[in-house]
Design a protein around this motif. Structure first.
Motif, PDB file in Angstrom:
ATOM      1  N   HIS A 157       0.865  -1.180   0.000  1.00 22.28           N
ATOM      2  CA  HIS A 157       0.000   0.000   0.000  1.00 22.28           C
ATOM      3  C   HIS A 157       0.902   1.231   0.000  1.00 22.28           C
ATOM      4  CE1 HIS A 157      -2.888   2.834   2.280  1.00 22.28           C
ATOM      5  NE2 HIS A 157      -3.022   2.982   0.994  1.00 22.28           N
ATOM      6  N   ASP A 158       0.696   2.157  -0.982  1.00 28.40           N
ATOM      7  CA  ASP A 158       1.572   3.326  -1.096  1.00 28.40           C
ATOM      8  C   ASP A 158       1.051   4.465  -0.221  1.00 28.40           C
ATOM      9  OD1 ASP A 158       3.381   5.220  -1.751  1.00 28.40           O
ATOM     10  OD2 ASP A 158       3.185   4.985  -3.937  1.00 28.40           O
ATOM     11  N   VAL A 159       1.459   4.407   1.052  1.00 29.10           N
ATOM     12  CA  VAL A 159       1.001   5.380   2.040  1.00 29.10           C
ATOM     13  C   VAL A 159       1.523   6.776   1.707  1.00 29.10           C
ATOM     14  CG1 VAL A 159       1.170   6.019   4.475  1.00 29.10           C
ATOM     15  CG2 VAL A 159       0.817   3.641   3.829  1.00 29.10           C
ATOM     16  N   ARG A 160       2.749   6.811   1.212  1.00 31.45           N
ATOM     17  CA  ARG A 160       3.372   8.096   0.909  1.00 31.45           C
ATOM     18  C   ARG A 160       2.561   8.838  -0.163  1.00 31.45           C
ATOM     19  NH1 ARG A 160       7.444  10.634  -2.059  1.00 31.45           N
ATOM     20  NH2 ARG A 160       8.747  11.970  -0.752  1.00 31.45           N
ATOM     21  N   ARG A 161       2.179   8.114  -1.209  1.00 32.88           N
ATOM     22  CA  ARG A 161       1.412   8.740  -2.292  1.00 32.88           C
ATOM     23  C   ARG A 161       0.052   9.222  -1.769  1.00 32.88           C
ATOM     24  NH1 ARG A 161      -0.883   5.912  -7.445  1.00 32.88           N
ATOM     25  NH2 ARG A 161      -1.739   7.733  -8.500  1.00 32.88           N
ATOM     26  N   MET A 162      -0.551   8.393  -0.909  1.00 29.60           N
ATOM     27  CA  MET A 162      -1.846   8.749  -0.330  1.00 29.60           C
ATOM     28  C   MET A 162      -1.730  10.071   0.437  1.00 29.60           C
ATOM     29  SD  MET A 162      -4.124   6.530   2.353  1.00 29.60           S
ATOM     30  CE  MET A 162      -3.115   6.700   3.813  1.00 29.60           C
ATOM     31  N   MET A 163      -0.642  10.208   1.245  1.00 34.06           N
ATOM     32  CA  MET A 163      -0.461  11.429   2.028  1.00 34.06           C
ATOM     33  C   MET A 163      -0.250  12.630   1.116  1.00 34.06           C
ATOM     34  SD  MET A 163       1.857   9.813   5.086  1.00 34.06           S
ATOM     35  CE  MET A 163       2.310  11.235   6.051  1.00 34.06           C
ATOM     36  N   ILE A 164       0.566  12.426   0.086  1.00 32.67           N
ATOM     37  CA  ILE A 164       0.892  13.569  -0.781  1.00 32.67           C
ATOM     38  C   ILE A 164      -0.337  14.035  -1.553  1.00 32.67           C
ATOM     39  CG2 ILE A 164       2.232  14.221  -2.832  1.00 32.67           C
ATOM     40  CD1 ILE A 164       4.595  12.756  -1.522  1.00 32.67           C
ATOM     41  N   ILE A 165      -1.111  13.090  -2.075  1.00 37.26           N
ATOM     42  CA  ILE A 165      -2.318  13.500  -2.802  1.00 37.26           C
ATOM     43  C   ILE A 165      -3.343  14.081  -1.829  1.00 37.26           C
ATOM     44  CG2 ILE A 165      -4.250  12.643  -4.177  1.00 37.26           C
ATOM     45  CD1 ILE A 165      -2.271  10.830  -5.592  1.00 37.26           C
ATOM     46  N   GLY A 166      -3.472  13.442  -0.666  1.00 37.50           N
ATOM     47  CA  GLY A 166      -4.432  13.922   0.339  1.00 37.50           C
ATOM     48  C   GLY A 166      -4.164  15.360   0.741  1.00 37.50           C
ATOM     49  N   PHE A 167      -2.911  15.674   1.040  1.00 39.74           N
ATOM     50  CA  PHE A 167      -2.583  17.015   1.534  1.00 39.74           C
ATOM     51  C   PHE A 167      -2.401  18.034   0.420  1.00 39.74           C
ATOM     52  CE2 PHE A 167      -0.975  14.804   5.523  1.00 39.74           C
ATOM     53  CZ  PHE A 167      -2.047  15.246   6.287  1.00 39.74           C
ATOM     54  N   SER A 168      -2.437  17.593  -0.841  1.00 39.40           N
ATOM     55  CA  SER A 168      -2.349  18.561  -1.931  1.00 39.40           C
ATOM     56  C   SER A 168      -3.615  19.412  -1.995  1.00 39.40           C
ATOM     57  CB  SER A 168      -2.159  17.856  -3.270  1.00 39.40           C
ATOM     58  OG  SER A 168      -0.959  17.133  -3.216  1.00 39.40           O
ATOM     59  N   ASN A 169      -4.699  18.925  -1.375  1.00 35.92           N
ATOM     60  CA  ASN A 169      -5.919  19.720  -1.274  1.00 35.92           C
ATOM     61  C   ASN A 169      -5.748  20.734  -0.146  1.00 35.92           C
ATOM     62  OD1 ASN A 169      -8.420  20.745  -0.605  1.00 35.92           O
ATOM     63  ND2 ASN A 169      -9.501  18.818  -1.054  1.00 35.92           N
ATOM     64  N   PRO A 170      -5.652  22.025  -0.491  1.00 38.91           N
ATOM     65  CA  PRO A 170      -5.369  23.020   0.555  1.00 38.91           C
ATOM     66  C   PRO A 170      -6.444  23.079   1.643  1.00 38.91           C
ATOM     67  CG  PRO A 170      -5.722  24.096  -1.586  1.00 38.91           C
ATOM     68  CD  PRO A 170      -5.716  22.615  -1.837  1.00 38.91           C
ATOM     69  N   PHE A 171      -7.705  22.815   1.311  1.00 35.25           N
ATOM     70  CA  PHE A 171      -8.751  22.860   2.341  1.00 35.25           C
ATOM     71  C   PHE A 171      -8.506  21.787   3.396  1.00 35.25           C
ATOM     72  CE2 PHE A 171     -10.881  24.760  -1.361  1.00 35.25           C
ATOM     73  CZ  PHE A 171     -11.216  25.978  -0.792  1.00 35.25           C
ATOM     74  N   VAL A 172      -8.157  20.585   2.915  1.00 34.88           N
ATOM     75  CA  VAL A 172      -7.854  19.491   3.830  1.00 34.88           C
ATOM     76  C   VAL A 172      -6.664  19.861   4.706  1.00 34.88           C
ATOM     77  CG1 VAL A 172      -7.014  17.115   3.946  1.00 34.88           C
ATOM     78  CG2 VAL A 172      -8.876  17.708   2.385  1.00 34.88           C
ATOM     79  N   SER A 173      -5.611  20.381   4.083  1.00 32.26           N
ATOM     80  CA  SER A 173      -4.406  20.728   4.849  1.00 32.26           C
ATOM     81  C   SER A 173      -4.709  21.782   5.905  1.00 32.26           C
ATOM     82  CB  SER A 173      -3.316  21.244   3.905  1.00 32.26           C
ATOM     83  OG  SER A 173      -2.739  20.150   3.240  1.00 32.26           O
ATOM     84  N   VAL A 174      -5.480  22.797   5.521  1.00 34.82           N
ATOM     85  CA  VAL A 174      -5.808  23.854   6.491  1.00 34.82           C
ATOM     86  C   VAL A 174      -6.587  23.275   7.667  1.00 34.82           C
ATOM     87  CG1 VAL A 174      -7.218  25.928   6.844  1.00 34.82           C
ATOM     88  CG2 VAL A 174      -5.648  25.790   4.902  1.00 34.82           C
ATOM     89  N   PHE A 175      -7.541  22.372   7.383  1.00 31.13           N
ATOM     90  CA  PHE A 175      -8.298  21.763   8.486  1.00 31.13           C
ATOM     91  C   PHE A 175      -7.367  20.981   9.412  1.00 31.13           C
ATOM     92  CE2 PHE A 175     -11.088  18.206  10.092  1.00 31.13           C
ATOM     93  CZ  PHE A 175     -11.733  18.996  11.049  1.00 31.13           C
ATOM     94  N   TYR A 176      -6.415  20.244   8.850  1.00 30.95           N
ATOM     95  CA  TYR A 176      -5.450  19.506   9.675  1.00 30.95           C
ATOM     96  C   TYR A 176      -4.647  20.481  10.536  1.00 30.95           C
ATOM     97  CZ  TYR A 176      -5.880  14.683   7.957  1.00 30.95           C
ATOM     98  OH  TYR A 176      -6.326  13.421   7.703  1.00 30.95           O
ATOM     99  N   ILE A 177      -4.204  21.580   9.912  1.00 31.97           N
ATOM    100  CA  ILE A 177      -3.330  22.503  10.646  1.00 31.97           C
ATOM    101  C   ILE A 177      -4.099  23.207  11.766  1.00 31.97           C
ATOM    102  CG2 ILE A 177      -1.984  24.638  10.396  1.00 31.97           C
ATOM    103  CD1 ILE A 177      -1.177  23.516   7.579  1.00 31.97           C
ATOM    104  N   VAL A 178      -5.330  23.622  11.470  1.00 34.02           N
ATOM    105  CA  VAL A 178      -6.148  24.258  12.509  1.00 34.02           C
ATOM    106  C   VAL A 178      -6.379  23.279  13.669  1.00 34.02           C
ATOM    107  CG1 VAL A 178      -8.463  25.159  13.019  1.00 34.02           C
ATOM    108  CG2 VAL A 178      -7.263  25.905  10.957  1.00 34.02           C
ATOM    109  N   SER A 179      -6.666  22.025  13.322  1.00 29.10           N
ATOM    110  CA  SER A 179      -6.903  21.028  14.377  1.00 29.10           C
ATOM    111  C   SER A 179      -5.649  20.826  15.216  1.00 29.10           C
ATOM    112  CB  SER A 179      -7.316  19.695  13.764  1.00 29.10           C
ATOM    113  OG  SER A 179      -8.442  19.886  12.944  1.00 29.10           O
TER     114      SER A 179
END
Ligand code: HEM
Ligand code: FES
Lengths: 237, 250
Positions: A157-179
């Motif tokens: 399972h390519d976890v690294r790719r999942m993280m990179i694609i997941g966090f490429s969405n700025p809305f998702v990243s901002v929610f993670y950072i605020v949390s």
């Protein structure tokens, strides 16, 4: 079962139930579960920081976790139990605290208190919302079922790719950072507070525990936030 | 000095209260806060109005009767000072001062600034004592006590039970009061004998009275006129845990 204040020798069952029913007992539950979650948060962060060491390291780490299901499921179940205990105890304590002062002061001076300690319930509840989203996002794949089917060159399972694609969405990243900001707030009070609840803090050591709480909370914040930030900045790709 | 007071007036526990403004004129800076209220009350008597009710007894900082929340802080702005020991020179001419009672569900208002603190007495009755037959006073040095323990016990015994800890706590928790009593007795050999039963019963009573739960902030310690420290709460946390373990294992 009620233990009357006047009874001289409370029964064993009565005493056992005090762990959950009494104010002090519930604070022990709060402190022990909080400390357990804190240790998990540190371990979880150290695991994920391996993303900086390349595709092989982080995917091997993920593979190792999944290839020992007994351990994985023990940890998952323990975490689920302590998170539920922490939330129920936290809400019950906060409600009791609210009931204890039905009439507010007109202009209460804040004495020896910080933003962090006044917002433990709300920071905790938003962290809960984050935990639900985070599990749906990367563990259960509800947000994007594709994530769980990424495969690396070695068929893992390519976890690294999942993280990179997941966090490429700025809305998702901002929610993670605020949390993570709220977790910073929560831990900057909580990590010192839990030692006081367990009777392990004193005037002599409070300075140490307060510093430990602030420094470790900040490191957790920086370590976790560095990943979405590095991905958005194109450093990790 | 000339001051404006915003004083909480409340007929009884069942009637909602409100702030009423009063002038306090020609106040000497050397008066205590309570003497200043006396002057205002004299004026109210002259005008045929209802006096402001407030609690007081010793007026020398040892009985614990005189708690008021002054400008949002229990016992006013000075550290280690009861309301009766607070002098008007702490304030400036022309100041507006808000005066409120302790606010906590277990401390219902009796009238205006006077609250019912019997909840504390009931906590003491549940275990804040040692069970010995009284007789002639024993020789003071008959039981050797380490100096360190004696000092800690005496520091905790300073608590005058005024309730400022409850008033200042954002959760209206009585932990500092109960911890001071538990510590004071359990640190000494005469009090050790009943230490488990004492801490279990006093905490149970404290919870039953409806006080909140400590969130380890320290507002109580900051306003305490007798400077009781959070160390006592940590000690109570340890003693309670010890009592739970012994109770479960025995
Ligand atoms: C990663 C998740 C979390 C971690 C690491 C964490 C950690 C902690 C720690 C160490 C404490 C101090 C315990 C004590 O005061 O003795 C604490 C307290 C608390 N937590 Fe959490 N917590 C988390 C999630 C939550 C959630 C989801 C809630 C939601 C209700 C919550 C609500 C509270 C409350 C109300 C307190 C008590 C505050 C106080 O006593 O001052 N926490 N937490
Ligand atoms: S009146 Fe006794 S302590 Fe103030």
């Amino acid at each position: 079962m009620a233990v009357s204040a006047q009874s001289l020798q409370p029964s064993r069952a009565g005493i056992l139930s005090l762990i959950w029913r009494s104010s002090l007992g519930k604070k022990y539950v709060m402190a022990i579960t909080g400390l357990g979650l804190f240790i998990f948060v540190i371990a979880h962060m150290l695991g994920n920081l391996q993303i900086y060491l390349g595709t092989d390291k982080i995917n091997t780490y993920a593979e190792t976790l999944k290839s020992t299901p007994a351990l994985l499921w023990t940890v998952r179940i323990v975490l689920l139990v302590i998170v539920i205990l922490h939330i129920i105890a936290g809400i019950q304590l906060a409600l009791a605290n609210r009931r204890a002062r039905p009439q507010a002061y007109s202009n209460k001076k804040v004495v020896a208190s910080t933003l962090a300690d006044r917002t433990m319930l709300i920071s905790g509840l938003i962290i809960l919302a984050f935990i639900v989203f985070h599990l749906s996002h990367f563990t259960l794949g509800f947000v994007n079922p594709q994530y769980l089917h990424y495969v690396d060159s070695m068929g893992r399972h390519d976890v690294r790719r999942m993280m990179i694609i997941g966090f490429s969405n700025p809305f998702v990243s901002v929610f993670y950072i605020v949390s993570m900001g709220l977790l910073l707030l929560h831990l900057s009070h909580g990590v010192s507070s839990c030692f006081q609840s367990l009777g392990l803090r004193s005037t002599r050591t409070i300075g140490f525990f307060d510093k430990l709480a602030k420094v470790s909370a900040l490191l957790v914040f920086l370590g976790n936030c560095s990943i979405p930030l590095a991905i958005l900045a194109g450093i990790l790709k | 000095m000339n001051l404006t007071l915003r004083v909480w007036r409340q007929k009884n526990a069942d009637t909602p209260g409100k702030f009423v403004e009063y002038r306090a004129n020609n106040i000497s800076p050397d008066m205590s806060f309570l003497e200043m209220l006396d002057v205002v009350n004299e004026e109210l008597i002259k005008r045929g109005e209802e006096q402001i009710a407030f609690d007081h007894d010793c007026r020398e900082g040892i009985c614990g009767s005189c708690g008021l929340v002054i400008n949002g802080r229990a016992h006013g702005p000075l550290a280690a000072t009861t309301t009766c020991q607070l002098h008007m020179r702490t304030f400036k001419d022309g100041d507006t001062i808000a005066v409120e009672p302790w606010r906590a569900r277990p401390f219902p208002v009796i009238k205006d600034l006077v609250v019912d603190r019997n909840a504390f007495d009931r906590i003491i009755q549940s275990g804040g004592y040692i069970s010995v037959s009284t007789g002639g006073a024993p020789d003071g040095n008959a039981i050797p006590i380490p100096k360190d323990d004696a000092d800690k016990a005496m520091d905790a015994a300073q608590c005058i039970g005024c309730g400022a800890c409850v008033a200042a706590c954002k959760n209206a928790s009585a932990m500092l009061f109960v911890a001071a009593k538990v510590s004071h007795l359990s640190l000494l050999p005469q009090g050790k004998i009943e230490q488990d039963r004492r801490v279990l019963n006093m905490v149970t009573r404290m919870d039953e009275e409806g006080f909140g739960n400590c969130t380890n902030i320290g507002s109580c310690e900051a306003v305490c006129p007798k400077q009781i420290t959070l160390d006592n709460i940590a000690r109570m946390n340890r003693l309670y845990m010890e009592a739970l373990f012994k109770g479960i294992l025995s």
